[in-house]
Motif scaffolding. Structure first.
Motif, PDB file in Angstrom:
ATOM      1  N   GLY A   1       0.787  -1.221   0.000  1.00 13.28           N
ATOM      2  CA  GLY A   1       0.000   0.000   0.000  1.00 13.28           C
ATOM      3  C   GLY A   1       0.819   1.270   0.000  1.00 13.28           C
ATOM      4  O   GLY A   1       0.265   2.350   0.248  1.00 13.28           O
ATOM      5  N   ILE A   2       2.111   1.197  -0.247  1.00 13.77           N
ATOM      6  CA  ILE A   2       3.006   2.358  -0.243  1.00 13.77           C
ATOM      7  C   ILE A   2       3.516   2.597  -1.657  1.00 13.77           C
ATOM      8  O   ILE A   2       3.823   1.649  -2.396  1.00 13.77           O
ATOM      9  CB  ILE A   2       4.190   2.147   0.721  1.00 13.77           C
ATOM     10  N   VAL A   3       3.604   3.870  -2.017  1.00 12.13           N
ATOM     11  CA  VAL A   3       4.231   4.264  -3.272  1.00 12.13           C
ATOM     12  C   VAL A   3       5.639   4.740  -2.957  1.00 12.13           C
ATOM     13  O   VAL A   3       5.830   5.714  -2.221  1.00 12.13           O
ATOM     14  CB  VAL A   3       3.433   5.373  -3.985  1.00 12.13           C
ATOM     15  N   TYR A   4       6.625   4.037  -3.485  1.00 16.80           N
ATOM     16  CA  TYR A   4       8.024   4.377  -3.250  1.00 16.80           C
ATOM     17  C   TYR A   4       8.548   5.210  -4.418  1.00 16.80           C
ATOM     18  O   TYR A   4       8.080   5.091  -5.554  1.00 16.80           O
ATOM     19  CB  TYR A   4       8.880   3.111  -3.122  1.00 16.80           C
ATOM     20  N   SER A   5       9.526   6.043  -4.133  1.00 19.75           N
ATOM     21  CA  SER A   5      10.204   6.820  -5.173  1.00 19.75           C
ATOM     22  C   SER A   5      11.708   6.654  -5.007  1.00 19.75           C
ATOM     23  O   SER A   5      12.216   6.501  -3.892  1.00 19.75           O
ATOM     24  CB  SER A   5       9.825   8.300  -5.093  1.00 19.75           C
ATOM     25  N   SER A   6      12.395   6.686  -6.125  1.00 21.17           N
ATOM     26  CA  SER A   6      13.847   6.505  -6.108  1.00 21.17           C
ATOM     27  C   SER A   6      14.473   7.373  -7.194  1.00 21.17           C
ATOM     28  O   SER A   6      13.926   7.493  -8.297  1.00 21.17           O
ATOM     29  CB  SER A   6      14.208   5.044  -6.344  1.00 21.17           C
ATOM     30  N   LYS A   7      15.615   7.974  -6.871  1.00 25.01           N
ATOM     31  CA  LYS A   7      16.348   8.778  -7.843  1.00 25.01           C
ATOM     32  C   LYS A   7      17.181   7.876  -8.742  1.00 25.01           C
ATOM     33  O   LYS A   7      17.742   6.876  -8.296  1.00 25.01           O
ATOM     34  CB  LYS A   7      17.261   9.778  -7.137  1.00 25.01           C
TER      35      LYS A   7
END
Length: 526
Positions: A260-266
């Motif tokens: 249920g989490i939206v992760y972001s990564s560079k």
């Protein structure tokens, strides 16, 4: 931009699709909910039963929409694709029969092609203008879960439960001369250990300069070179992934997970400190994303099913199996608004025995605002005409593309026969027969083509004849020009001679006239 409009389509598991238009600005970033609702495969009033919800839960990429075309939704149980026109969204404008259950659907950006992936792993491609099935071939040995086009529509990628991703060239798939070329993939990506759940091309790059991004249940997002299939970067997340989105600059990726989490990564190194420069990643690098930190979007209570970014990457929208769609401010990760299903659908889902809450299966962004979409029709009559005439009936099996192309050229170029875009019976009734091709009528020409000549020596001989023919033709033209120049030269000489004679004669006459006047004057003086 002071004002920007980004339109999102949100599909609920009950077959209900809501249109939400977000009027974003630098100051407020507010969002408003549109009033248009599409009733789809879930039944009357958006009612849902457990079996349909389960079927829809296995196919999150069955919604496709185009600003100039409409909304396409694959039925979760039947072998059908439901189509809505923008000008008339209360009921489907058409119901297209397909050979099998479609588990993934994608519409090209130019609105010309639509590609579907079947539960058997087969790929289907239709031409929207005519309804013809352009190609049908086996691509995967398990259900296809995602189909995505490149920005320039020159290629599309398919991926599914077999953990493979294939890139297909549209020019190859639509090749009428060699239909067998459709099943030849341009590049194949192998590296995931579990089913691939989502895939996309670079958002703003042409195909020959773009990458392919794939998300999988093995917790990895892999970045591939679209032309070679080489794995460039691997990003490892804490949970299994269900969807992804990439910002236009390809510097940040967003991945929805099963928790249920939206992760972001560079996708770059450095840039955190004042003295630390930003540097790109090298081929083969791996990035690990932590379970916590400030690069996560928390707000859903169920697995993420779909995410979408606005064009400027400032607004992120996510859908979940908990039945909600959340609009986020991407830079600050703050919730702007939460969208739920309609009250009628919520009331039906709340009744005992009605099954779980319908999940949000798909969110998709469209740049054109709602008023522009509806500008194609004005009034009920025009809306009815648009809804009835915009979609040609789909063929269930591919036809002979060579015959179809020749027949279409003949119908357009001659005969005085008219063809209506949506009147399929008129197409079948036309006399589109072509005269047999006679290859011998070309062999008499010095540079004619003979299909029996296929060796290198004969091709060289034919090329030499062609060169000799062109040389002789040029030489004859040169001789004619030289003869004309000689004639003009002789003519010029004759004109000069006549001019000289006229000049001498006029000069003699003038001299004699002056002499006569002088003699007359002298005689008078005496």
């Amino acid at each position: 931009m002071a004002h920007q409009q980004q339109q999102f389509l949100v599909s609920w598991g009950g077959g209900e699709t809501a249109v939400t238009v977000h009027h974003g600005s630098k100051s407020d970033g507010a969002a408003t909910t549109g009033a248009s609702m599409f009733r789809g495969a879930g039944g009357g009033g958006g009612a849902v039963v457990a079996s349909k919800t389960t079927a829809l839960s296995s196919s999150t990429n069955t919604l496709a929409a185009g600003a100039r075309v409409g909304v396409f939704l694959a039925h979760p149980i039947k072998n059908q694709v439901l189509v809505w026109a923008w000008a008339k969204e209360s009921s489907p404008a058409a119901k297209m029969s397909v050979p099998e259950q479609i588990t993934a659907l994608a519409l090209s950006h130019n609105g010309k092609w639509i590609v579907g992936g079947g539960v058997s792993g087969r790929v289907y491609m239709w031409e929207l203008a005519t309804g013809h099935m352009i190609a049908m071939y086996d691509a995967h040995f398990k259900p296809i879960k995602v189909v995505a086009f490149s920005v320039d529509d020159s290629a599309f990628v398919t991926a599914g439960d077999d953990a493979f991703a294939h890139v297909w060239l549209v020019a190859r798939v639509t090749n009428a001369v060699d239909p067998s070329a459709a099943s030849q993939s341009f590049a194949t990506m192998t590296g995931h250990s579990l089913p691939i759940t989502d895939a996309s091309f670079s958002p703003t790059a042409l195909f020959n300069k773009s990458n392919v991004f794939t998300a999988s249940l093995d917790r990895c997002v892999k970045v591939w070179d679209s032309t070679t299939g080489t794995n460039l970067i691997t990003v490892l997340f804490p949970r299994g992934l269900t969807c992804l989105a990439v910002d236009p600059l390809e510097m940040i990726i967003y991945a929805g997970a099963q928790d249920g989490i939206v992760y972001s990564s560079k996708l770059y190194k450095g840039g955190e400190g004042e003295d630390e420069a930003v540097a790109g990643l090298s081929e083969g690098d791996m990035i690990t994303v932590n379970d916590g930190g400030d690069r996560v979007f928390k707000g859903h209570k169920g697995p993420i099913t779909s995410i979408a970014l606005s064009f400027d990457a400032k607004v992120l929208m996510s859908g979940s199996e908990d039945g909600s769609a959340i609009v986020w401010d991407a830079p600050t990760r703050q919730q702007l608004r939460t969208h739920h299903m309609s009250p009628a659908t919520a009331a039906m889902a709340a009744k005992p025995g009605s099954g779980p809450i319908p999940p949000v299966m798909r969110v998709q962004g469209i740049l054109r605002p709602r008023q522009d979409l509806l500008s194609v029709a004005s009034g009920a009559a025009a809306a009815k005409d648009v809804a009835a005439g915009s979609f040609a009936v789909w063929k269930r099996f591919p036809g002979n593309r060579v015959e179809e192309r020749g027949a279409f050229d003949l119908a357009v170029s001659g005969g005085g026969q008219a063809f209506g875009g949506h009147a399929l019976e008129e197409w079948d009734d036309l006399d589109l027969s072509l005269p047999p091709f006679d290859a011998e009528n070309l062999t008499d020409h010095p540079c004619g083509y003979n299909p029996l000549l296929d060796s290198a020596e004969e091709v060289s001989t034919r090329y030499a004849k062609l060169q000799q023919f062109l040389t002789d033709e040029k030489q004859s033209e040169l001789d004619e020009l030289r003869a004309q120049v000689e004639k003009l030269t002789e003519h010029n000489k004759a004109l000069r001679a006549i001019n000289d004679e006229l000049y001498e004669a006029s000069s003699r006459n003038v001299v004699e006239y002056l002499r006569d006047r002088k003699r007359v004057k002298e005689a008078l003086d005496q």
